[in-house]
Design a protein around this motif. Structure first.
Motif, short mmCIF file in Angstrom:
data_model
loop_
_atom_site.label_atom_id
_atom_site.label_comp_id
_atom_site.label_asym_id
_atom_site.label_seq_id
_atom_site.Cartn_x
_atom_site.Cartn_y
_atom_site.Cartn_z
N MET A 1 41.11 4.83 26.76
CA MET A 1 41.85 4.69 28.02
C MET A 1 40.88 4.47 29.18
SD MET A 1 44.81 7.58 27.96
CE MET A 1 45.43 7.17 29.60
N TYR A 3 39.90 4.98 33.10
CA TYR A 3 40.13 5.88 34.23
C TYR A 3 39.28 5.43 35.41
CZ TYR A 3 42.03 9.15 30.76
OH TYR A 3 42.77 9.74 29.78
N PRO A 87 37.94 7.95 25.42
CA PRO A 87 39.10 8.23 24.56
C PRO A 87 40.21 9.04 25.22
CG PRO A 87 37.06 8.77 23.41
CD PRO A 87 36.69 8.48 24.83
N ASP A 88 39.87 9.99 26.10
CA ASP A 88 40.93 10.85 26.63
C ASP A 88 40.53 11.48 27.95
OD1 ASP A 88 39.32 13.14 26.04
OD2 ASP A 88 40.01 13.03 23.96
N LEU A 89 41.48 12.22 28.55
CA LEU A 89 41.28 12.83 29.86
C LEU A 89 40.10 13.80 29.86
CD1 LEU A 89 42.24 13.26 32.80
CD2 LEU A 89 43.76 15.04 31.94
N ASP A 90 39.97 14.60 28.80
CA ASP A 90 38.88 15.57 28.79
C ASP A 90 37.52 14.89 28.88
OD1 ASP A 90 40.63 17.60 28.74
OD2 ASP A 90 40.16 18.34 26.73
N THR A 91 37.36 13.78 28.18
CA THR A 91 36.09 13.05 28.25
C THR A 91 35.88 12.50 29.66
OG1 THR A 91 36.61 12.41 25.98
CG2 THR A 91 34.68 11.40 26.98
N LEU A 93 37.09 13.79 32.38
CA LEU A 93 36.79 14.92 33.26
C LEU A 93 35.34 15.37 33.11
CD1 LEU A 93 40.07 17.03 32.84
CD2 LEU A 93 39.39 15.69 34.83
N GLN A 94 34.83 15.29 31.88
CA GLN A 94 33.42 15.65 31.66
C GLN A 94 32.49 14.71 32.42
OE1 GLN A 94 33.20 15.78 27.39
NE2 GLN A 94 33.95 17.89 27.29
N ARG B 35 50.58 10.67 20.86
CA ARG B 35 50.36 11.20 22.22
C ARG B 35 51.65 11.27 23.00
NH1 ARG B 35 44.81 8.69 24.71
NH2 ARG B 35 43.41 10.19 23.74
N HIS B 124 46.94 22.53 29.22
CA HIS B 124 45.81 21.82 29.85
C HIS B 124 45.83 22.08 31.36
CE1 HIS B 124 43.13 18.53 31.00
NE2 HIS B 124 42.76 18.48 29.73
N ALA B 173 48.33 10.47 31.36
CA ALA B 173 46.97 10.83 31.81
C ALA B 173 46.01 10.92 30.63
CB ALA B 173 47.01 12.16 32.56
N GLY B 174 46.53 10.78 29.40
CA GLY B 174 45.65 10.83 28.25
C GLY B 174 45.13 12.22 27.95
N ILE B 175 45.96 13.23 28.16
CA ILE B 175 45.56 14.61 27.82
C ILE B 175 45.40 14.68 26.30
CG2 ILE B 175 46.40 16.99 27.71
CD1 ILE B 175 47.60 16.53 30.50
N PRO B 176 44.22 15.12 25.83
CA PRO B 176 43.96 15.04 24.40
C PRO B 176 44.66 16.12 23.57
CG PRO B 176 42.09 16.03 25.52
CD PRO B 176 43.09 15.66 26.59
N ARG B 178 43.42 18.00 20.93
CA ARG B 178 42.32 18.47 20.09
C ARG B 178 41.77 19.75 20.70
NH1 ARG B 178 37.62 17.06 23.04
NH2 ARG B 178 37.82 15.19 24.32
N ARG B 188 39.37 26.99 28.58
CA ARG B 188 40.63 26.39 28.14
C ARG B 188 41.46 27.38 27.34
NH1 ARG B 188 40.51 20.80 28.17
NH2 ARG B 188 39.69 20.23 30.21
#
Lengths: 115, 420
Positions: A1, A3, A87-91, A93-94, B35, B124, B173-176, B178, B188
């Motif tokens: 994705m 961002y 790949p995703d929001l967490d990445t 955000l990091q 997702r 999240h 928003a692509g919240i993962p 995992r 978390r």
């Protein structure tokens, strides 16, 4: 994705910084941009001129109105952006947390609207 | 009686059992790959509907879970094809087991348990705090929005909108789905545990379950707590939170008398406590402490544990309780903890010491409308003989309390004040 990382920080605070501190931040930005590039996630990114150089325009009733200054007067101003593909929001955000301005400003992370 | 009736009953029971055991697992499995939590739930509803139609006629399949999964997966793929072009998620789904409802190998192919990933997505930090617990209850436990709304005291339409918004956010928003990376995990996990604990305590505004419109969620909270503790057995705070919930739950039968009146802990009959739950809580707390990473939930569970000593000695070890609250206050900086510490300190060092601690947090604007602060203040003022001040504090506490039984208890305390 994809961002967009929008970098908000106080222009006043940045202007008040001693040159050495500003120099260190610019160096950190260089390293950060290189890290994004090496990770293969960077799609775009630019630093923006200060809001004093901004001009806003809107069209009302067929007439365009040109206004001096940014869209909104805020405590912190949009000073630059990156577009990254991760790949995703967490990445995302990091990566946003690693942005040098995150320690004194705020990074807004917005997904790109996929067409 | 028609010949179908017994078969229909068996099929319905099988579907209900499968729903109870598998709902969260199947929703988690589908959500993780698409997702799209809302679509996963729609697919599961369609699968259960199909089961209720087909099982009475064709018999209950050998592996109901695999059967439901196969139907739900087809539903999800069809829905995805209707709304968008086939993408990686659809291809992913096609590759995954089980393949069809009559695949004989299905029983041996386990569906992976992605519920932990789903819990982390629901809690999240990008999801609004007040919707995290409702989202977990709906997606992992399959609770309907109306029941959740009643527990959280909001109109069903409001809850429905909040849940829909949160699911859209997860998707857009692509919240993962995992486990967070090692460095993010403690923070978390806190949000997951907070949300589960919120679900658990939500049931307390009607602990006796007297109001049929009010859905009590203590059992659901404990169920989620057990799930997390089972899936993350080396996380001391997950164990600590489960211990805390079990301790509190163990005393549910002693918290009210036959008429529904509120009984404070000090006056509860320990014979009414559930010893099996207390033993389990103590075991979990020991297991947690062996992992050597203290945290908020372990400390709170330890406070509960100290109260339980009452059972064996006839008096509460207030010095230990005060010390635990001290550690908790240092860890959290919470004024709520200071209120509890003030009460414990007052028990061993006198009401004046307790009032000093309350005074030290009195400026916090959140406490003006916080009932326990005023109740604690009234209690300590009464003990120190300041009748008028105690009367005013009781009035404030009564005015803020939602639970009529607690209100009544406070009123009795207020009426019993000695004239000064």
């Amino acid at each position: 994705m994809q961002y967009m990382l929008m970098i908000y920080a106080s222009e006043d605070a940045e202007n008040a910084m001693p040159p050495a501190e500003m120099g260190a931040i610019m160096q950190a930005y260089g390293a950060y941009t290189e890290a994004l590039t090496k990770a293969g996630v960077l799609r775009a990114g630019e630093r923006l001129r200060p809001t004093a150089d901004a001009t806003s325009v809107r069209v009302r009733n067929g007439k365009s109105e040109v206004l001096n200054g940014p869209y909104a007067d805020t405590q912190e101003q949009l000073g630059g952006y990156y577009v990254i593909d991760v790949p995703d929001l967490d990445t995302a955000l990091q990566w946003a947390a690693r942005c040098p301005s995150s320690v004194y400003g705020t990074i807004e992370v917005r997904p790109i609207w996929e067409m | 009686m028609t010949p179908q009736a017994p078969a229909a009953g068996v099929a319905r029971r099988a579907a209900e059992t499968a729903a109870r055991h598998s709902y969260g697992k199947l929703v988690a499995f589908l959500s993780r790959r698409t997702r799209d939590v809302a679509a996963a739930q729609d697919a599961m509803s369609a699968a259960f509907e199909a089961a209720l139609q087909q099982w009475p006629l064709q018999g209950v399949p050998a592996s109901p879970e695999a059967w439901l999964m196969a139907v739900a997966k087809r539903q999800a793929i069809d829905a995805q094809r209707r709304t968008a072009t086939s993408d990686a998620a659809t291809d992913d789904l096609l590759l995954l087991t089980p393949v069809s409802t009559d695949d004989k190998d299905d029983t041996s192919r386990a569906i992976p348990d992605d519920r932990l990933a789903l819990l982390f997505a629901c809690a999240h930090p990008a999801i609004e705090r007040n919707v995290r617990a409702p989202l977990m209850l709906q997606t992992v436990l399959g609770l309907d929005a109306a029941a959740i709304a009643s527990a959280f005291l909001v109109p069903p339409t409001t809850m429905g909108q909040r849940l829909a918004r949160a699911k859209a956010k997860i998707k857009q928003a692509g919240i993962p789905f995992r486990l967070p990376d090692r460095e993010d995990l403690p923070e978390r996990l806190d949000t997951v545990l907070d949300a589960i604990y919120a679900a658990f305590t939500q049931g307390w505004s009607d602990p006796a379950g007297l109001d049929p419109r009010h859905h009590n969620l203590s059992d659901e909270g404990i169920w989620l707590g057990q799930l997390v503790a089972a899936l993350l057995p080396n996380e001391p705070e997950a164990l600590g939170m489960l211990a805390l919930m079990l301790h509190a739950h163990a005393r549910r039968g002693a918290r009210r008398d036959a008429s529904g009146a509120y009984i404070p802990l000090a006056q509860q009959d320990p014979a009414l406590w559930d010893t099996a739950l207390i033993d389990e809580a103590e075991r979990l707390l020991h297991q947690a402490s062996a992992l050597h990473a203290i945290g908020r939930f372990q400390l709170e569970a330890a406070v509960q544990s100290a109260h339980v000593i009452h059972r064996f000695t006839g008096h509460t070890d207030w010095a230990a309780v005060a010390q635990l609250y001290g550690a908790l206050a240092e860890l959290t900086g919470s004024p709520v903890v200071e209120i509890n510490r003030a009460v414990a300190v007052a028990e061993c060092e006198g009401a004046a010491r307790g009032l000093q601690i309350l005074d030290s947090v009195a400026d916090d604007p959140r406490l003006v409308s916080y009932q326990p602060y005023w109740a604690a203040r009234a209690h300590l003022l009464a003990r120190s003989g300041a009748r008028d001040a105690a009367d005013a504090a009781y009035a404030q506490a009564i005015g803020l309390e939602l639970d009529s039984a607690v209100r009544q208890y406070l009123q009795q305390q207020r009426n019993g004040l000695q004239p000064s």
